[in-house]
Design an enzyme around this catalytic site. Structure first.
Site, PDB file in Angstrom:
ATOM      1  N   GLU A   1      -5.657  -8.456   0.423  1.00 22.31           N
ATOM      2  CA  GLU A   1      -6.120  -7.987   1.725  1.00 22.31           C
ATOM      3  C   GLU A   1      -7.635  -7.446   1.303  1.00 22.31           C
ATOM      4  O   GLU A   1      -7.735  -6.866   0.334  1.00 22.31           O
ATOM      5  CB  GLU A   1      -5.523  -6.578   2.285  1.00 22.31           C
ATOM      6  CG  GLU A   1      -4.599  -7.137   3.526  1.00 22.31           C
ATOM      7  CD  GLU A   1      -3.938  -5.945   3.946  1.00 22.31           C
ATOM      8  OE1 GLU A   1      -2.877  -5.818   4.170  1.00 22.31           O
ATOM      9  OE2 GLU A   1      -4.766  -4.912   4.440  1.00 22.31           O
TER      10      GLU A   1
ATOM     11  N   GLU B 279       0.833  -1.143  -0.041  1.00 23.08           N
ATOM     12  CA  GLU B 279       0.107  -0.164   0.095  1.00 23.08           C
ATOM     13  C   GLU B 279       0.834   1.327   0.058  1.00 23.08           C
ATOM     14  O   GLU B 279       0.359   2.240   0.511  1.00 23.08           O
ATOM     15  CB  GLU B 279      -1.011   0.016   1.086  1.00 23.08           C
ATOM     16  CG  GLU B 279      -2.024  -1.167   1.474  1.00 23.08           C
ATOM     17  CD  GLU B 279      -2.852  -1.273   2.516  1.00 23.08           C
ATOM     18  OE1 GLU B 279      -2.856  -0.352   3.169  1.00 23.08           O
ATOM     19  OE2 GLU B 279      -3.480  -2.230   2.632  1.00 23.08           O
TER      20      GLU B 279
END
Length: 571
Positions: free
Chosen positions: A419, A326
């Site tokens: 995720e 991320e």
């Protein structure tokens, strides 16, 4: 959250429409795309403008700057599956956009564009009749020109054409795991779970095929402050090896900054040192000073994690390795200074672990929050699988995210739901053909433990979701070893060891190809970076090492599709 009963009721209707439309054979029942100009909609806090040329219709909608700003478009459409396109302009950089078609919420990222461009919003199933499409503020500061709904079909993804790992020395068991991932892609989705694998087993009687764990507490600055792993590397290995030993391991690393922790309450304490807000560690400045003390600490941390990864290699256990996740969000320090330092760090980590520590049990998984922002992508030669981290509403189909990933990486890399905040629905996977390589729901009371029990059982017992008990023996490659991106060209050193700071490379078979040459020393420092395009079948190229010091050096050669690494000794 939509109740499980309501969700399944909706999907019974959904499946009925799919069957009636025969979506795999024809593009719905509508013959023509549906186009609606933004200026014809209901405006809430926004306005119609025409100052910037290039729009369609009589204008465009602008002024998305307050939280309640929205544009609503109402129209009718025949029943069918549609591809959504949004005409937009985003002059102030990349912007997040949120929208809703009837009851289904979705979102994505708009590429920076000072002119009007197209955003692919994914696929949506319409039941026929009135349609309400609302575009919300999202990140704001973008313009909307029109929306377009085009009848479409769904199709299964195909495995990458180059079915090889980036590491040319990947171990046989690692190759076996990768070949298993390839064999299932587009046919089944492999189940995973972040940390709470025991919870899933307790609630469903099924165990996730992939146990996803975190090396966070092995970060040296957490160790220094007394942290102890909740699940040690040894415990992760025990989970993988129990029973038939076919459990698949995925490891991430919330990397606590190597130094410069703020350590102030309430939200900048030492244990939050992976967050940008809790450290003043400057990655760009650190990488710019490879002889400096902070760079040495960067390498110290990588070496500490290497010692943990070596435990898995010694046990012959491959790892779906997804570090530095991320980054483009900026909330972690490794993404706080922008794309260039991040890519440098990824490549440093790759070379340090693969070529310096000789770790050949890693499948490198690059995970972002959006697929098409290629500024952050480390490069094909450093990535094996692309993962998306998506925290969408419970009933979202994730079609928008999937379509963006396929558009960017189709034919190049597997795509995983690395995720998520909610379980992906198998009926949505089938209906929209969002065949993720695997999924993993985030840990804890707000995520996996918040999923309804009946939904958990439905997902983990679904015929198209593979659980641990359904795994074959993937540890032995089913095909001849495809170890690495084997180049059609060859590069050799003319004399090794070398005595000079210039290394003569003999390059053959690379005529007309762009070769990216990098030199790293034994500490993992990037010393030299050159671009070479041979004009003849055989050339000799003098590559500067970038250092006069004796020792071990690594030369990485990367073309558009292949890679190779040379080790040389300077005397």
């Amino acid at each position: 959250m939509v109740s499980s009963l309501l969700f399944f009721t909706r999907f019974l209707a959904f499946l009925g429409v799919l069957l009636s439309l025969n979506l795999y054979a024809q593009p719905g029942t509508a013959n023509n795309p549906i186009r609606v100009e933004a200026e014809s909609g209901q405006l809430s806090g926004v306005e119609v403008a025409s100052a910037v040329a290039g729009f369609s219709g009589t204008g465009y909608v602008t002024g998305f700057d307050n939280p309640t700003d929205a544009l609503n478009l109402s129209f009718t459409a025949p029943a069918g599956l549609y591809e959504l396109t949004i005409g937009y302009r985003s002059p102030f950089g990349e912007k997040g956009i949120d929208f809703q078609i009837n009851t289904e919420k979705a979102g994505g990222m708009l590429r920076p564009s000072t002119t009007f461009a197209r955003f692919d919003g994914g696929k949506f199933l319409l039941m026929g009749g009135p349609v309400s499409l609302t575009i919300f503020r999202g990140w704001g500061y973008f313009d909307i020109d029109y929306i377009l709904l085009t009848p479409t079909t769904v199709k299964r993804p195909v495995p990458p054409a180059t079915a090889r790992l980036t590491d040319p020395n990947a171990s046989p068991v690692t190759v076996g795991l990768y070949q298993f991932l390839l064999s299932q892609y587009g046919n089944k989705v492999i189940s995973g779970q972040q940390d709470d694998v025991e919870y899933v087993l307790e609630k469903t009687g099924k165990e996730p095929a992939i146990g996803a764990f975190d090396l966070i507490d092995y970060s040296p600055t957490r160790v220094q402050n007394g942290a102890r792993p909740l699940r040690t590397s040894e415990a992760c290995l025990a989970w993988a090896r129990k029973g038939d030993g076919r459990g698949i391991i995925s490891l991430m690393w919330h990397w606590n900054a190597p130094t410069d922790l703020i350590n102030q309450p309430p939200d900048k304490l030492w244990w939050r040192g992976f967050y940008t807000e809790a450290t003043t560690f400057d990655l760009a400045a650190t990488l710019a000073d490879p002889a400096g003390p902070r760079y040495a600490l960067l390498l110290r941390d990588i070496d500490a994690i290497a010692e943990q990864l070596k435990k898995f290699q010694a046990a012959n256990v491959p790892v779906l390795w997804r570090p530095l996740h991320e980054a483009s969000g900026g909330w972690f320090w490794w993404g706080a200074k922008g794309a260039d330092p991040f890519r440098q760090l990824w490549q440093l980590l790759y070379n340090r672990l693969t070529n310096f520590h000789n770790l050949h049990n890693l499948i490198w998984v690059y995970t972002g929050t959006d697929a098409f922002n290629t500024d952050w992508y480390p490069g094909d030669a450093y990535v094996d699988v692309v993962g998306l981290d998506i925290y969408a509403p419970a009933d979202a189909t994730l079609s928008t995210n999937w379509e963006a990933a396929l558009a960017q990486f189709s034919g190049k890399k597997l795509v995983a739901l690395s995720e998520s905040g909610h379980l992906p629905r198998p009926d949505a996977i089938r209906g929209f053909a969002t065949w993720w390589s695997w999924f993993a729901v985030w840990t804890g009371a707000d995520y996996i433990k918040k999923q309804p029990d009946d939904l958990l059982k439905a997902v983990f017992t679904d015929a198209d979701v593979l659980t641990r008990d359904e795994l074959p023996d993937w540890r032995t490659p089913t095909q001849p070893l495809l170890t690495g991106l084997e180049p059609t060209w060859s590069v050799s050193v003319a004399g090794n060891p070398v005595a000079d700071s210039l290394v003569n490379l003999d390059i053959q078979g690379a005529e007309g190809q762009l070769l990216h040459l990098t030199v790293f020393d034994s500490r993992g420092r990037l010393l030299t970076e050159k671009i070479v395009t041979p004009r003849t079948p055989t050339i000799r190229y003098a590559l500067p090492l970038g250092s006069d010091e004796p020792g071990l050096y690594l030369i990485r050669i990367i073309s558009s599709t292949t890679a190779s690494t040379l080790k040389i000794i300077k005397s």
